[in-house]
Structure formats: C-alpha cells, structure tokens
Design a protein around this motif. Sequence first.
Motif, short mmCIF file in Angstrom:
data_model
loop_
_atom_site.label_atom_id
_atom_site.label_comp_id
_atom_site.label_asym_id
_atom_site.label_seq_id
_atom_site.Cartn_x
_atom_site.Cartn_y
_atom_site.Cartn_z
N GLU A 1 -5.61 1.87 -27.09
CA GLU A 1 -4.46 2.46 -27.35
C GLU A 1 -4.41 4.09 -26.60
O GLU A 1 -5.57 4.44 -26.36
N ARG A 2 -3.43 4.30 -26.42
CA ARG A 2 -3.27 5.64 -25.84
C ARG A 2 -3.14 6.86 -27.09
O ARG A 2 -2.24 6.59 -27.96
N VAL A 3 -3.87 7.79 -26.98
CA VAL A 3 -4.12 8.64 -28.44
C VAL A 3 -3.95 10.07 -27.77
O VAL A 3 -4.51 10.54 -26.95
N THR A 4 -3.26 10.91 -28.64
CA THR A 4 -3.03 12.31 -28.38
C THR A 4 -3.31 13.11 -29.41
O THR A 4 -3.02 12.89 -30.53
N LEU A 5 -4.27 14.20 -29.18
CA LEU A 5 -4.68 15.16 -30.07
C LEU A 5 -3.69 16.33 -29.76
O LEU A 5 -3.46 16.83 -28.67
N ASN B 1 -3.94 -4.84 -40.07
CA ASN B 1 -4.84 -4.61 -40.95
C ASN B 1 -5.37 -3.25 -40.79
O ASN B 1 -5.46 -2.72 -39.66
N SER B 2 -5.51 -2.42 -41.84
CA SER B 2 -5.83 -1.09 -41.98
C SER B 2 -4.94 -0.33 -41.23
O SER B 2 -5.29 1.05 -40.87
N SER B 3 -3.69 -0.25 -40.96
CA SER B 3 -2.96 0.19 -40.13
C SER B 3 -1.56 0.19 -40.43
O SER B 3 -1.06 -1.16 -40.59
N SER B 4 -0.48 1.09 -40.75
CA SER B 4 0.73 0.78 -41.22
C SER B 4 1.77 1.70 -40.44
O SER B 4 2.98 1.76 -40.68
N THR B 5 1.43 2.64 -39.60
CA THR B 5 2.30 3.50 -38.81
C THR B 5 2.65 2.87 -37.51
O THR B 5 1.92 2.71 -36.64
N GLY B 6 4.05 3.04 -37.29
CA GLY B 6 4.58 2.94 -36.26
C GLY B 6 4.83 1.61 -35.44
O GLY B 6 5.07 1.56 -34.30
N TRP B 7 4.49 0.37 -36.05
CA TRP B 7 4.47 -0.87 -35.50
C TRP B 7 5.84 -1.31 -35.54
O TRP B 7 6.64 -1.52 -36.59
N THR B 8 6.24 -2.29 -34.45
CA THR B 8 7.25 -3.06 -34.43
C THR B 8 6.60 -4.42 -34.33
O THR B 8 5.69 -4.64 -33.70
N GLY C 1 11.71 -4.92 -35.44
CA GLY C 1 11.92 -3.98 -36.59
C GLY C 1 10.53 -3.62 -37.00
O GLY C 1 9.40 -4.11 -36.95
N SER C 2 10.48 -2.38 -37.78
CA SER C 2 9.24 -1.77 -38.20
C SER C 2 8.88 -2.45 -39.72
O SER C 2 7.77 -2.12 -40.05
N GLU D 1 3.48 -10.84 -33.58
CA GLU D 1 2.69 -9.90 -32.76
C GLU D 1 3.26 -8.57 -33.21
O GLU D 1 4.32 -8.29 -33.29
N GLY D 2 2.45 -7.44 -33.18
CA GLY D 2 2.76 -6.21 -33.31
C GLY D 2 2.76 -5.26 -32.09
O GLY D 2 1.89 -5.66 -31.09
N GLU D 3 3.40 -4.28 -31.88
CA GLU D 3 3.12 -3.31 -30.77
C GLU D 3 3.76 -1.93 -31.14
O GLU D 3 4.54 -1.78 -32.28
N ARG D 4 3.11 -1.09 -30.54
CA ARG D 4 3.62 0.56 -30.62
C ARG D 4 3.28 1.46 -29.56
O ARG D 4 2.28 0.94 -28.72
N GLY D 5 3.54 2.48 -29.57
CA GLY D 5 3.21 3.54 -28.46
C GLY D 5 4.08 3.29 -27.12
O GLY D 5 4.65 2.51 -27.13
N ASP D 6 3.66 4.43 -26.35
CA ASP D 6 4.23 4.58 -25.13
C ASP D 6 3.21 4.97 -24.16
O ASP D 6 2.62 6.24 -24.21
#
Length: 429
Positions: free
Chosen positions: A39-43, A134-141, A165-166, A186-191
């Motif tokens: 994944e692309r991650v931004t701090l 699993n272990s993640s619920s943020t931002g998924w469609t 939808g989310s 299947e799930g997806e998120r991010g840009d």
Amino acid sequence: MKLSQLPLVLLLISNISSQHTEARPKVTIKPDQHVFRGERVTLRCDIYSWRYSWYKDGSDTVFSDKQEHAFSSVTESDAGKYSCSGSEREGSRTSHISEEVTLTVSDKATAVLGVSPQTWLNEGDPVTLICEVNSSSTGWTFSWFSLLLSGNSNHYNPLSDSSRGSGGHYSISSAALKHTGVYVCEGERGDPVYNTWFSNKQLIWVTGVSPPVSLIISPSRTQHFTSVSLSLSCEDQSNSRWTVRRYTDSWRWLEDCSSSSSLSGSQTGSTCTIRSTITEDTGVYWCESESGEKSHPVNITVHHGVILESPVHPVTEGESLTLRCLYQHSTSPNLRADFYKDESLIQSQTTGMIISNFSKSHKGFYSCKHPEKGESPKSWISVTASHSGSQISVLHTFTSVLTVSLYLLVTVVLIYKCCRMRAESVEEQ
C-alpha cells in the motif's frame, strides 16, 4: 535584585521558554495505522508554517524533513513508531517531539466473506453477503463476484446488480433458484488503488417451489458410501439440454460431471455417472441449462463407515419422514443406532426413526450414531409447503373473490331497481 527589574527577568525567562515549548505537533497516518504490504502510506506532521523533522523508533536521526512523508509501496521493514518535531522557518523556536504513532504492516490483505442468516435458503428468503478485511476497517470499498464455469476453467464474474460501497454488504431481498452459486468479494482503498486478495468462496443454494427440472439420484439418498456407483440425472418435460454441475468441498471450484477433474465421472445426455465414489466427491450438485436455469441443489456426502439414509429433496409439509442408519461393512447394513437433530438426541437404539407429520419445526441437521461403528455425517433436511395446502389457499382466494363479486352484482341490481321505481313514481305524478 530590585523589584523594578523583576518584570524584565520574567520577560527574559518567558522568551527563552517560548523558544522551546511550542505546542506539540500531531502525527497522522493515511490510509490507516494498520496497513498491508504494497500500500501507499503517508505520514503527516501538523504544525503550520514550520520545518519538520521525522524520527523512527526513538532514534534522534532525522530521516525526512517534509511535512508529509510518503512510502510509495510500504513493506514490513517500514513498520515502527514514528514521531516528528518542528522548528520555525524564520526564527529560533522549536516544538516538543510529538507523541509516537505506531505503523503496523501486515502481509497482503485478504477479504473475508460471510453469509447471513445462512447459506441454505428457501425461495423467497432474504440473504446478505458480508465482506470484511481482517484487522482493518478504514476506507475500504467492495466488489462482488459469482464463480462462472467456462469450459473447464473458473472465472470471477462481476455481479451486474451490485453497487460499490463502504458498508461491505450485498443483499438479496428474495432469493430465487438462479441465485444458487458460488460467491466471492474483493476490497480496495487508496490512491493509487490497492486491492485485497479475493475472499474465501461462499456457496449459496436455494430450494424452489416449482423448479424447471429435478435432479434424480440413484441410490436415492444424500449420503453415500465410498467405492460405489452413483447416478445423477436431470429430468424435465421439455427438450432442454441440462448438465449436472457440482461444487466440491475438497477442490472449491465449479465443474461439470464430464470435466477432466472428475476422473471417475462421465456424462451421457443429461445423466452423470460416477463409477467409484471417493470422499472428494462430497459437495453440492444441481442441474443447469445452457440458459442458466437451475434445479433444486442437493448436498451429497460421500463417507466410509456409517451413513444416514435421508431423502434427496425437501420433505412436503404433512408427509412422513423415515430415517435409517446404514453401515458399509455388514451383510445387514441397517444399524440399531441413536438419532440426532441439531446435535441433540431425539431417539435412541432403534433401527429407524419415523416423523409422521413433518413440519417447519422439524427442519434441521440430522445424523445417527452407533456406539461401536461410529457416527454418520450430518444432513440438512428442509420442508416445502404441501400441494393440498396450496390448493386450499387458491380455493379460499377464489371463493372470496366470487363472494365479493356476487355482493357487488346484487348491490348494483338493487340500486338499478330502486332508481327505476323512483322514475316511474315521478311519471305517475
């Protein structure tokens, strides 16, 4: 020290303190603190109009001086505790170091598919597919697919009536025979977009009221011994071409009886013959036409040792159900055994069990157990409405309509006669 000098001293102390005690910056991580490899991650460090310094795992070494630090494709080595500090661009003030924020990096994300309330349905029942990561619920469609058989290969076919939808839910308000099949999500998120692995496969099977074709099984039961011959035929009143299709528990894919993966199977017309059954033949079987019409599905179990003799199709409400416990290695296969429904003992030490008036309360998982020979697998036995009950319902509806029609007819006639009598009375005057 003179009292007149005290305000000046306090001002100097305040100036010195202000150079080092600005508000603590805040670290944020996008898309989430728990991410997956690739994944692309931004701090991001939030202090307006300052220079930034990034630190990892308590080190005083600065690894970045940008307000946002991005990992284009995060790996497990990027996991850790991150903090930042700021310094004024046109001055000497510096901030405290922020609180540490933990970044967790897991292996490739996998979607998990569940079904509510259950996978076996009667026509008209509602059902919901639930997709999660699993272990993640943020931002998924999420996207939804059915398993499609083309030749000898399985493909994921996007559901045309599903919406992204989310929420992670795909609902069918009224299940039909056509909904029998295998589903994944299947799930997806991010840009740029990050996709999970496809989920586990979930089979849904639907029992209809009037299927276009029936699957006939010989021997006529849902549980079978190993190393025996098994025949499955599609019977209907039309000239449609039907194929016996199955989804096995062992291989988790769709296949025809005549496919290369069914080494002991062959198909002639609409009849499939498995010459010598093995435990890997356990699965759900149904008839399917070239246009996609489907029969009642049947859950077939192949087992060595003890099996339960139970009906292939749902029991009609009001009819009797007979269950027997069979043993493979005996000249007299019928055993004296205990019978269970939903793992609760309902009858003990008998050669057979009869339920004389089968109703909705009787549907469930049945099995039998012999103290020495062993226990059978479980078979799901469901119920359908009786034909006579349907006839009574239709007759009742017809009678009600006829009664209302006669009432309306009599009312119209009476009104007509009343109006005519009034008219004649006026003429006589």
